[in-house]
Design a protein around this motif. Structure first.
Motif, mmCIF file in Angstrom:
data_model
loop_
_atom_site.group_PDB
_atom_site.id
_atom_site.type_symbol
_atom_site.label_atom_id
_atom_site.label_comp_id
_atom_site.label_asym_id
_atom_site.label_seq_id
_atom_site.Cartn_x
_atom_site.Cartn_y
_atom_site.Cartn_z
ATOM 1 N N GLU A 1 -12.955 -36.383 -60.725
ATOM 2 C CA GLU A 1 -14.081 -36.577 -61.643
ATOM 3 C C GLU A 1 -14.643 -37.978 -61.414
ATOM 4 O O GLU A 1 -13.875 -38.938 -61.378
ATOM 5 N N PRO A 2 -15.993 -38.066 -61.219
ATOM 6 C CA PRO A 2 -17.026 -37.042 -61.358
ATOM 7 C C PRO A 2 -16.830 -35.874 -60.387
ATOM 8 O O PRO A 2 -16.256 -36.034 -59.325
ATOM 9 N N VAL A 3 -17.342 -34.711 -60.794
ATOM 10 C CA VAL A 3 -17.164 -33.501 -60.005
ATOM 11 C C VAL A 3 -18.127 -33.491 -58.834
ATOM 12 O O VAL A 3 -19.044 -34.307 -58.741
ATOM 13 N N GLY A 4 -17.924 -32.523 -57.935
ATOM 14 C CA GLY A 4 -18.803 -32.382 -56.786
ATOM 15 C C GLY A 4 -18.432 -33.265 -55.615
ATOM 16 O O GLY A 4 -19.223 -33.402 -54.670
ATOM 17 N N ASN A 5 -17.245 -33.878 -55.666
ATOM 18 C CA ASN A 5 -16.783 -34.760 -54.582
ATOM 19 C C ASN A 5 -17.764 -35.891 -54.294
ATOM 20 O O ASN A 5 -17.954 -36.312 -53.161
ATOM 21 N N ARG A 6 -18.389 -36.399 -55.361
ATOM 22 C CA ARG A 6 -19.290 -37.543 -55.253
ATOM 23 C C ARG A 6 -19.019 -38.487 -56.415
ATOM 24 O O ARG A 6 -18.809 -38.055 -57.543
ATOM 25 N N THR A 7 -19.016 -39.773 -56.119
ATOM 26 C CA THR A 7 -18.846 -40.781 -57.160
ATOM 27 C C THR A 7 -19.724 -41.972 -56.817
ATOM 28 O O THR A 7 -20.428 -41.964 -55.792
ATOM 29 N N LEU A 8 -19.710 -42.988 -57.649
ATOM 30 C CA LEU A 8 -20.548 -44.167 -57.464
ATOM 31 C C LEU A 8 -19.693 -45.417 -57.311
ATOM 32 O O LEU A 8 -18.588 -45.504 -57.874
ATOM 33 N N VAL A 9 -20.208 -46.367 -56.568
ATOM 34 C CA VAL A 9 -19.599 -47.684 -56.508
ATOM 35 C C VAL A 9 -19.514 -48.255 -57.926
ATOM 36 O O VAL A 9 -20.442 -48.114 -58.732
ATOM 37 N N ASN A 10 -18.382 -48.873 -58.233
ATOM 38 C CA ASN A 10 -18.126 -49.523 -59.529
ATOM 39 C C ASN A 10 -18.029 -48.550 -60.704
ATOM 40 O O ASN A 10 -18.045 -48.980 -61.867
ATOM 41 N N LEU A 11 -17.895 -47.252 -60.413
ATOM 42 C CA LEU A 11 -17.705 -46.265 -61.468
ATOM 43 C C LEU A 11 -16.252 -45.782 -61.428
ATOM 44 O O LEU A 11 -15.769 -45.380 -60.367
ATOM 45 N N PRO A 12 -15.533 -45.815 -62.540
ATOM 46 C CA PRO A 12 -14.150 -45.312 -62.527
ATOM 47 C C PRO A 12 -14.100 -43.834 -62.094
ATOM 48 O O PRO A 12 -14.844 -42.999 -62.608
ATOM 49 N N THR A 13 -13.235 -43.539 -61.141
ATOM 50 C CA THR A 13 -13.070 -42.193 -60.614
ATOM 51 C C THR A 13 -11.667 -41.711 -60.963
ATOM 52 O O THR A 13 -10.686 -42.410 -60.706
ATOM 53 N N TYR A 14 -11.585 -40.517 -61.534
ATOM 54 C CA TYR A 14 -10.322 -39.983 -62.049
ATOM 55 C C TYR A 14 -9.773 -38.926 -61.089
ATOM 56 O O TYR A 14 -10.517 -38.061 -60.609
ATOM 57 N N PHE A 15 -8.451 -38.979 -60.864
ATOM 58 C CA PHE A 15 -7.797 -38.071 -59.933
ATOM 59 C C PHE A 15 -6.687 -37.298 -60.656
ATOM 60 O O PHE A 15 -5.957 -37.860 -61.482
ATOM 61 N N THR A 16 -6.586 -36.001 -60.309
ATOM 62 C CA THR A 16 -5.525 -35.150 -60.850
ATOM 63 C C THR A 16 -4.916 -34.339 -59.715
ATOM 64 O O THR A 16 -5.645 -33.730 -58.921
ATOM 65 N N ALA A 17 -3.601 -34.330 -59.617
ATOM 66 C CA ALA A 17 -2.910 -33.464 -58.654
ATOM 67 C C ALA A 17 -2.708 -32.101 -59.301
ATOM 68 O O ALA A 17 -2.118 -31.994 -60.385
ATOM 69 N N THR A 18 -3.212 -31.061 -58.671
ATOM 70 C CA THR A 18 -3.066 -29.698 -59.182
ATOM 71 C C THR A 18 -2.210 -28.885 -58.215
ATOM 72 O O THR A 18 -2.022 -29.263 -57.052
ATOM 73 N N PHE A 19 -1.706 -27.748 -58.705
ATOM 74 C CA PHE A 19 -0.775 -26.934 -57.918
ATOM 75 C C PHE A 19 -1.318 -25.513 -57.835
ATOM 76 O O PHE A 19 -1.077 -24.691 -58.730
ATOM 77 N N PRO A 20 -2.070 -25.210 -56.778
ATOM 78 C CA PRO A 20 -2.665 -23.878 -56.659
ATOM 79 C C PRO A 20 -1.618 -22.817 -56.375
ATOM 80 O O PRO A 20 -0.459 -23.106 -56.053
ATOM 81 N N ALA A 21 -2.030 -21.560 -56.489
ATOM 82 C CA ALA A 21 -1.130 -20.443 -56.187
ATOM 83 C C ALA A 21 -0.759 -20.463 -54.707
ATOM 84 O O ALA A 21 -1.521 -20.907 -53.854
ATOM 85 N N GLY A 22 0.416 -19.963 -54.417
ATOM 86 C CA GLY A 22 0.922 -19.957 -53.043
ATOM 87 C C GLY A 22 2.029 -20.979 -52.897
ATOM 88 O O GLY A 22 1.787 -22.173 -53.004
#
Length: 239
Positions: free
Chosen positions: A111-132
């Motif tokens: 987050e932000p979504v869409g694999n795009r963020t801005l310089v000097n904007l806090p970007t949030y990361f989450t590790a998820t566990f998909p099926a398989g």
């Protein structure tokens, strides 16, 4: 014994048995397994395990035998006479099976979504566990030497590779989104970076539906690369 003036030493052969050191195993057969037998030898130098009880008796002429006697417990069942060829489930076998588990590879949610963020904007990361594969808390069941062995991955830590030469973690959480997520990074330069998550799993096991116990080893699994665009915001005067 004394024979006239001579001392005569007679060697009496012994027969040995070993059983898992579990409360239900009071005879000469492994009728039950227990967590204690597979964890008590962890950390013992060169121990093969599991913890076993020893019984022995004298072998007499004409196929007769003496009474069984207790011989204590040991973490080295392979050194007990007459039992070398008896196959036994060990903690090392269970650990090896844990290492062969097809674990779930973590995928990053940004987050932000869409694999795009801005310089000097806090970007949030989450590790998820998909099926398989097997993720945290999922149970894999297999059979080893006639025993039903359950293996359960346990989430241990997350590390996020940020693509700008820095990392987040190892952290004991999987992160989270805005505003409460704790895996947060602020990029200072525009460009496209490559991010990925690495998760360390510890493990637990259960033999024959007994209590769960911790395994001594861990598994490190790195997820797929994920591109992230870091954009530079530009101010424009609009009339």
């Amino acid at each position: 014994m004394k024979d006239g003036k001579r001392t005569v030493v007679r060697t009496v052969p012994l027969e040995y048995q070993t059983v898992l050191a579990c409360p239900a195993n009071i005879g000469g057969e492994d009728v039950a397994a227990c967590t204690k037998a597979y964890t008590s030898c962890d950390g013992m130098p060169n121990a093969t395990g599991p913890l076993v009880r020893i019984r022995f008796r004298t072998v007499l002429p004409a196929n007769a035998h003496g009474d069984w006697q207790a011989g204590g417990e040991t973490c080295y069942p392979n050194l007990v006479p007459n039992t070398i060829d008896k196959p036994r489930l060990t903690l090392a076998m269970i650990q090896s099976e844990f290492d062969r588990t097809p674990f779930t590879a973590p995928v990053i949610r940004i987050e932000p979504v869409g694999n795009r963020t801005l310089v000097n904007l806090p970007t949030y990361f989450t590790a998820t566990f998909p099926a398989g594969g097997y993720g945290p808390g999922q149970v894999r069941t297999t059979t080893l030497l006639g025993h039903t062995v359950r293996i359960r991955p346990v989430f241990h830590t997350t590390t996020i590779t940020l693509g700008d030469g820095t990392t987040l973690g190892p952290a004991t959480s999987t992160g989270g989104g805005y505003p409460g997520g704790d895996l947060v990074h602020t990029y200072t330069h525009p460009g496209t970076v490559t991010t990925r998550a690495t998760v360390v799993y510890s493990g637990q096991f259960s033999v024959d539906d007994q209590d769960w116990a911790n395994l001594p080893g861990t598994a490190t699994i790195t997820g797929p690369a994920q591109a992230l665009q870091v954009l530079q915001a530009t101010n424009r005067l609009v009339r």
